[in-house]
Design an enzyme around this catalytic site. Structure first.
Site, PDB file in Angstrom:
ATOM      1  N   LEU A   1      11.421  -6.205  -4.671  1.00 22.79           N
ATOM      2  CA  LEU A   1      11.411  -5.738  -6.052  1.00 22.79           C
ATOM      3  C   LEU A   1      11.916  -6.824  -6.993  1.00 22.79           C
ATOM      4  CD1 LEU A   1      10.555  -3.129  -7.244  1.00 22.79           C
ATOM      5  CD2 LEU A   1      12.876  -2.266  -7.027  1.00 22.79           C
TER       6      LEU A   1
ATOM      7  N   ARG B   1       0.801  -1.193   0.000  1.00 21.62           N
ATOM      8  CA  ARG B   1       0.000   0.000   0.000  1.00 21.62           C
ATOM      9  C   ARG B   1       0.847   1.260   0.000  1.00 21.62           C
ATOM     10  NH1 ARG B   1      -3.465  -1.687   5.256  1.00 21.62           N
ATOM     11  NH2 ARG B   1      -2.583  -3.754   5.006  1.00 21.62           N
ATOM     12  N   GLY B   2       2.141   1.084   0.269  1.00 14.93           N
ATOM     13  CA  GLY B   2       3.028   2.229   0.464  1.00 14.93           C
ATOM     14  C   GLY B   2       3.128   3.166  -0.728  1.00 14.93           C
TER      15      GLY B   2
ATOM     16  N   LYS C   1      17.228   3.278  -0.445  1.00  7.38           N
ATOM     17  CA  LYS C   1      18.140   3.116   0.695  1.00  7.38           C
ATOM     18  C   LYS C   1      19.295   2.242   0.232  1.00  7.38           C
ATOM     19  CE  LYS C   1      15.120   2.629   4.517  1.00  7.38           C
ATOM     20  NZ  LYS C   1      14.719   1.770   5.655  1.00  7.38           N
TER      21      LYS C   1
ATOM     22  N   ASP D   1       4.408   3.432   6.032  1.00 11.78           N
ATOM     23  CA  ASP D   1       3.862   3.241   7.376  1.00 11.78           C
ATOM     24  C   ASP D   1       4.855   2.614   8.336  1.00 11.78           C
ATOM     25  OD1 ASP D   1       3.849   0.577   6.175  1.00 11.78           O
ATOM     26  OD2 ASP D   1       2.678  -0.004   7.933  1.00 11.78           O
TER      27      ASP D   1
ATOM     28  N   ASP E   1      14.745  -1.163  -0.418  1.00 15.33           N
ATOM     29  CA  ASP E   1      15.571  -1.336   0.772  1.00 15.33           C
ATOM     30  C   ASP E   1      16.600  -2.428   0.453  1.00 15.33           C
ATOM     31  OD1 ASP E   1      16.393  -1.214   3.401  1.00 15.33           O
ATOM     32  OD2 ASP E   1      14.704  -2.319   4.204  1.00 15.33           O
ATOM     33  N   THR E   2      16.315  -3.679   0.818  1.00 14.11           N
ATOM     34  CA  THR E   2      17.240  -4.757   0.458  1.00 14.11           C
ATOM     35  C   THR E   2      17.150  -5.089  -1.034  1.00 14.11           C
ATOM     36  OG1 THR E   2      15.612  -6.492   0.853  1.00 14.11           O
ATOM     37  CG2 THR E   2      16.969  -5.809   2.727  1.00 14.11           C
TER      38      THR E   2
END
Ligand code: IMP
Ligand code: MG
Length: 285
Positions: free
Chosen positions: A214, A151-152, A237, A265, A209-210
């Site tokens: 994706l 949802r981000g 990141k 979130d 991130d990591t």
């Protein structure tokens, strides 16, 4: 009182501005208001100048006589220097001003959980518009299928789709979130509705991130035989990357900190903040 401030209210206002990532200058300019035979006999130095808002701010207390005197000087200043944007603020007006310019305010229960604002609303909007223009240029003459991962990505995809000028279809996927110890693989909770075979897919993500999420999604989308897949992520990141996924469009590279807001979130909270903020470290597991 820390230099250069003369009053506690000024120091407090500067700290609020810092929190929201708003640039400020303290008493940067003195406006001459009256002259007598070439000598300045009265002048006014507003407390702050906020370059992002092109606005001078004079803080004031509740003392009526002081306020009347300041009002007189401000009227004079506006007469002599037309076009100068200056306002007088009482303490209780700070947050209202910031809200008006889209900087917040956080609700009272959210403030203590936020360390600082990392990317302001203004910077987000500017960068999203740049990305949209670049994508529109790169896809000239083609149609793009934007695939967002819930949802981000909600705020980001809603904003960037309105900055893309080539024909665009939108689809959304939902996946189970990675549990941190690698024991359960990424599961698809909501699949694509569009058939992407032979089409140009732009995968839109909130944050890489990591890179594991994706990577998994790209592999999955590739099984559907699209003509091309490119990736657009608002935040990167990079320091935490484990799987090397090529991200074609990046909004901002950010440090290795847990961020919330603008769709992102922490335990389903903070998605509604209009900016990206760093969560206080002691809230994290
Ligand atoms: P990755 O598989 O490690 O790249 O994880 C990406 C996903 O983790 C993102 O889509 C977010 O849902 C979540 N995530 C990673 N970092 C943050 C953060 O700082 N704040 C909020 N969510 C994050
Ligand atoms: Mg996500």
């Amino acid at each position: 009182m820390p230099a250069p401030f003369a009053h506690n209210a000024e120091y407090e206002f500067a700290r609020i501005l810092d929190f929201y990532g708003i640039d400020w200058q303290y008493e940067p300019r003195t406006f001459p208001l009256r002259w007598d035979r070439g000598h300045v006999t009265e002048a006014f130095s507003p407390d702050f100048y906020l370059p992002d808002l092109n606005m001078y701010v004079e803080l004031t207390t509740l003392k009526a006589n002081l306020t009347a005197e300041k009002n007189r000087k401000m009227r004079l200043l506006k007469e002599i220097y037309p076009g100068t944007n200056i306002i007088m603020l009482k303490k209780q007006d700070y947050l209202r001003l910031l809200a008006k310019y889209g900087y917040g305010p956080l609700t009272a229960d959210q403030v203590p959980d936020i360390d600082r604002v990392l990317i302001t609303t203004g910077r987000l909007q500017k960068r999203v518009a740049e990305l949209g223009a670049q994508i529109s240029h790169d896809y000239t003459g083609r149609e793009v299928v934007m695939v967002g991962v819930l949802r981000g990505v909600l705020c980001f995809i809603a904003d960037i789709m309105r900055q893309i000028s080539v024909p665009t279809a939108i689809d959304l996927m939902a996946i189970s979130s990675y549990d941190g110890n690698g024991s359960n693989a990424v599961r698809i909770l909501k699949d694509l509705d569009e058939n992407i075979k032979g089409r140009d897919v732009l995968l839109v993500e909130d944050i890489v991130d990591t890179g594991m999420t994706l990577n998994h999604i790209v592999e999955y989308l590739n099984t559907k035989k699209p003509a091309s897949i490119k990736i657009c992520a608002l935040l990167d990141k990079r320091a935490r990357r484990i799987v090397n996924v090529p991200v074609d469009y990046v909004g901002f590279e950010i440090p290795d900190e847990f961020v919330v807001g603008y769709g992102l979130d922490f335990n389903q909270r903070f998605r509604n903040l209009p900016f990206i903020a760093v969560l206080k470290h002691d809230l994290l597991p």
